[in-house]
Design an enzyme around this catalytic site. Sequence first.
Site, PDB file in Angstrom:
ATOM      1  N   CYS A  79     -20.777 -20.317 -10.820  1.00 42.24           N
ATOM      2  CA  CYS A  79     -21.584 -21.374 -11.544  1.00 42.24           C
ATOM      3  C   CYS A  79     -20.621 -21.632 -12.444  1.00 42.24           C
ATOM      4  CB  CYS A  79     -23.048 -20.957 -12.254  1.00 42.24           C
ATOM      5  SG  CYS A  79     -23.750 -22.508 -13.097  1.00 42.24           S
ATOM      6  N   CYS A  82     -22.374 -22.151 -16.183  1.00 41.36           N
ATOM      7  CA  CYS A  82     -22.669 -21.008 -16.617  1.00 41.36           C
ATOM      8  C   CYS A  82     -21.360 -20.552 -17.951  1.00 41.36           C
ATOM      9  CB  CYS A  82     -22.960 -20.351 -15.959  1.00 41.36           C
ATOM     10  SG  CYS A  82     -24.557 -20.567 -15.027  1.00 41.36           S
TER      11      CYS A  82
END
Length: 322
Positions: A79, A82
């Site tokens: 991700c 993230c």
Amino acid sequence: MQPRNMSMSGVVDLAAVKAAGEAKAKAEQARAESARQGGTAAVPPSALVIDVDEAGFERDVLQRSAEVPVVIDFWAEWCEPCKQLGPLLERLAVEANGRFVLAKIDVDANQMLMQQFGIQGIPAVFAVVAGQALPLFQGAAPEAEIRATLAQLIQVAEERFGLTGIAVDPAAEGAPVPSAAPAGPYDALLSAAVDALDAGDLAGAVRAYKNVLVDDPGNTEAKLGLAQAELLVRVQDMDPQAVRAAAAENPKDPAAQIAAADLDLVGGHVEDAFGRLVDTVRVTFGEDRDAVRLRLLELFEVIGADDPRVGAARTALARVLF
């Protein structure tokens, strides 16, 4: 039994209350001085940012949330957002210096937790406070917005749940050493309040403690003393036999259980008082549950946050609320 002449000497050690207040004041002084000087945080980063998995979730998040707000960062290696949000949250956790703990959960390795929180996409950020899960935000967000959200979380945790975060240890490596504090400006008034309490002048004690808190809302000794005095005011006209009979006949009645818990605490049965209210929280809902929870937090104030019985009851409360 004469409620008007009840003594709290068996429940609360006033000297210990004063010492706890002084310790908290020194801790807050150390926290403020560290922030002012830009020095090393008194709470090590390893205690503020932790990796959590399903096996350790109850211990590391649920139980810990009874003492300090836990912010959960659900992330994954693949991700990209993230990778931007994670370091920011870690930096803010260190800056907060114990006001909250950041728990990082890898969703690929902890699918069950992802499902339990109903996460549809990552990054997703939640908070757990006293066992209650609160959604904060999903996806990337501006730093200013994240800071505001975390500040609001800390305020709610302190005001509604009595959670003030991890205590700063002034002796910790890198923490500034505060100079000896001069005698407080309220020492005489606090001593008078204690004398009034011992003499059974509950109204006088309440007034004295409130007068201190008007000028110094964060005064720990006054807050704990006021909680103690108000407890005695509540029970002074109670008929113990009638109160206990009502509680036995109405196990789900919040008012009956709250009154009985007050009597339990005054009688020195601390664990019974806490257990009674935790059990009542378990079987009540809505405003009734909130009233019982708030009274339990007030009784925590009477005993003091450092007492292990308070810590155990906070953990039990978190399990019931989650």
